[in-house]
Design an enzyme around this catalytic site. Sequence first.
Site, PDB file in Angstrom:
ATOM      1  N   LYS A 144       1.101   0.896  -4.553  1.00 31.29           N
ATOM      2  CA  LYS A 144       1.150   0.407  -3.177  1.00 31.29           C
ATOM      3  C   LYS A 144       2.223  -0.640  -2.956  1.00 31.29           C
ATOM      4  O   LYS A 144       2.928  -0.626  -1.967  1.00 31.29           O
ATOM      5  CB  LYS A 144      -0.225  -0.174  -2.828  1.00 31.29           C
ATOM      6  N   TRP A 199       1.442  -0.052 -13.784  1.00 28.86           N
ATOM      7  CA  TRP A 199       2.379   0.936 -13.245  1.00 28.86           C
ATOM      8  C   TRP A 199       3.608   0.790 -14.134  1.00 28.86           C
ATOM      9  O   TRP A 199       4.322  -0.202 -14.075  1.00 28.86           O
ATOM     10  CB  TRP A 199       2.712   0.611 -11.790  1.00 28.86           C
ATOM     11  N   GLY A 229       5.656  -7.334 -13.510  1.00 30.97           N
ATOM     12  CA  GLY A 229       7.057  -7.696 -13.279  1.00 30.97           C
ATOM     13  C   GLY A 229       7.941  -7.082 -14.349  1.00 30.97           C
ATOM     14  O   GLY A 229       7.509  -6.178 -15.077  1.00 30.97           O
ATOM     15  N   CYS A 254       1.352  -2.968 -10.685  1.00 27.37           N
ATOM     16  CA  CYS A 254       0.554  -3.654 -11.692  1.00 27.37           C
ATOM     17  C   CYS A 254      -0.358  -4.677 -11.010  1.00 27.37           C
ATOM     18  O   CYS A 254       0.041  -5.362 -10.088  1.00 27.37           O
ATOM     19  CB  CYS A 254       1.361  -4.390 -12.757  1.00 27.37           C
TER      20      CYS A 254
HETATM   21  C1  F6R Z   1       4.777   4.881   2.147  1.00 26.56           C
HETATM   22  C2  F6R Z   1       4.691   3.612   1.480  1.00 26.56           C
HETATM   23  C3  F6R Z   1       5.927   2.967   0.972  1.00 26.56           C
HETATM   24  C4  F6R Z   1       6.017   1.547   1.547  1.00 26.56           C
HETATM   25  C5  F6R Z   1       7.205   0.805   0.953  1.00 26.56           C
HETATM   26  C6  F6R Z   1       7.353  -0.572   1.553  1.00 26.56           C
HETATM   27  O1  F6R Z   1       3.538   5.376   2.484  1.00 26.56           O
HETATM   28  O2  F6R Z   1       3.636   3.065   1.363  1.00 26.56           O
HETATM   29  O3  F6R Z   1       7.062   3.700   1.304  1.00 26.56           O
HETATM   30  O4  F6R Z   1       6.116   1.637   2.926  1.00 26.56           O
HETATM   31  O5  F6R Z   1       7.051   0.698  -0.427  1.00 26.56           O
HETATM   32  O6  F6R Z   1       6.203  -1.322   1.351  1.00 26.56           O
HETATM   33  P1  F6R Z   1       5.973  -2.659   2.129  1.00 26.56           P
HETATM   34  O7  F6R Z   1       5.781  -2.336   3.565  1.00 26.56           O
HETATM   35  O8  F6R Z   1       4.757  -3.251   1.525  1.00 26.56           O
HETATM   36  O9  F6R Z   1       7.186  -3.500   1.925  1.00 26.56           O
END
Ligand code: F6R
Length: 621
Positions: free
Chosen positions: A616, A74, A101, A2
């Site tokens: 993301k 999301w 959240g 989100c």
């Molecule tokens: C894979 C991907 C996710 C992140 C995971 C952790 O391409 O993007 O598996 O790696 O959600 O995200 P961060 O690194 O932001 O904690």
Amino acid sequence: MCGIVGYVGRSEAAPILLDGLRRLEYRGYDSAGVAIVDGDRVETRKCAGRIADLGKLMTAEPPAGTYGISHTRWATHGKPTDQNAHPHFDQSGKLALVHNGVIENYQALREDLQREGEHNFTSDTDTEVLAHLIGKHFEASGSNGNANAKSRLVTAVRTALQQVIGTYGIALVHKDIPDFIVGARRGSPLVLGVGKEENFLASDVSAIVAYTRDAVYLNDFDIVAVEREKFEISSLAGEGGHYQVSKVEFTDEDIKKGDYPHYMLKEIYEQPGSVRDAMRGRLSAEECTAKLGGLEMTTAELRAVDRIVLTGCGTALHAGRIGEYIIEQLAGLPVEIEFSSEFRHRNTPMTGDTLVFAISQSGETADTLGALRESRRKGYRTLGICNNVASTIARESDGGVYMHAGPEIGVAATKSFTSQVTIMSLIGLLFGRMRHLSTSEGSEVIDALEALPAQIEETLKLTDHVKEIAKKYARSPGVLFFGRQFNYPVALEGALKLKEITYIFAEGHPSAELKHGIIALVRPEVPCVFIAPDDAVFSKNLNNMEQVKARKGPIIAVTSGGCAKRLEGIADDVITVPSAPDFVMPVLSVIPLQLLAYHMAVELGLDVDKPRNLAKSVTVE
Ligand code: F6R
């Protein structure tokens, strides 16, 4: 997970909010909406679908007004429908709220509200309950009549949030209070952008960096009252908040796709630079070691560490898995790797001198943040390895190492992975040089690391070859990935990339596990990718490839050095990356797998940067 954007200023809010949402679309993209106040009307546009769909609605009937809030969703509570899209309103219809959240006790709050009086809910969301709750407190305070509307609204937000269990980044407007937005955060990021006669709220600075690079990263339990020319931060407890205005490190240019068709491809191609930046200023040729001042630890404290725990999720976890091999090899320290989601709820026995690293590109992942907090609660020194400066994990950790990879927008992580693996080598070198690594061994590690950017450039030249392979296998029902030692986690990462953006079923395994069950899946339609560089276990990998070959499974081999010759007649396709020592090889061997997933997704006509169901930054559990 989100995205929120708010604006109050002198310009028309609609294009600014829409532009901000486009830049936050990586955080969620199943529905979107805006609420803009124009005189005595709150103009709302919202719909299920992408920001482009919202854009069409807004072009058809442009909402006027110079302040408003917006959201890209999301879904957590309630399906992605027009009805569930944010903003949501209170019972009076005057207060509009967007939320990132999860309100965990929303059911109980909803029942209480319904018991107390007339509260008609039109969505299935937890957010609408919060809007009603704030609205209720605001209306009730009106009868006191002595405080002005702005402070009454802030107080209503504070009172409501004190009743809430869960996480939130929120922004809200009220029709009767012109040029005024209230924001608050707990567990979900919220940034205040400070402009000239205009101010912004956003989940991430990338939404507002085109307008201002002055930002205040709000802390958990901050409430901010935002007006055109001023803002005021207070805490949930009602005290004055402390804040600092920081300069955003990157510019609007850095977050543009440029000539690349997708962010993912751009970020794959940025890896020579991002890996170089992960090492910049951190290697000492003179002392043959790494300098990691951000750890904020004395030599004696570093020397006393007798165990390392690495934790993260998804790609970050895979980088940590490689870190386990690297640090054990270079430093001889016992290392454990834990899923953050497991670590945070498990009572892992930890010795006194355990050092914990939380690895997270975004620095906002709820599970990794939970693991960090649990580790610190137990009194362990906990460091962050983050890309996003001033992210929650970076701020709450006892120190750490920034990746300096620049903004990563593509939902599938690529450059952050290679930066994380590079940092694992820096940590291995630092601890190794305090233990058994000699100066000449330290120098060799530095040489291997410094050679990486040019070797990545070389590896990227394989893209056309990988594209051909991708075309050949894009319609496979499944793909299996295998590797040993340092390259076993690369197999996991290759499989994850493929699953995320092509939706093809994929699994990664240690090569030797093949014969313990997985071999049952081998058949002519299912390609097996072996990451088998020229290292001590190449012959073992070769045996496993023979086992696949004997069962007519197609083989794609990622290899290095002279080993390509030994694969003739066994592998159907061979990708040869430059030779490198085993601990840096994953930085090279993963690149063909990133490209393979990318080109397969493009071949299938899929939306590479916004794969289905993903977001993301995963700020919910
Ligand atoms: C894979 C991907 C996710 C992140 C995971 C952790 O391409 O993007 O598996 O790696 O959600 O995200 P961060 O690194 O932001 O904690």
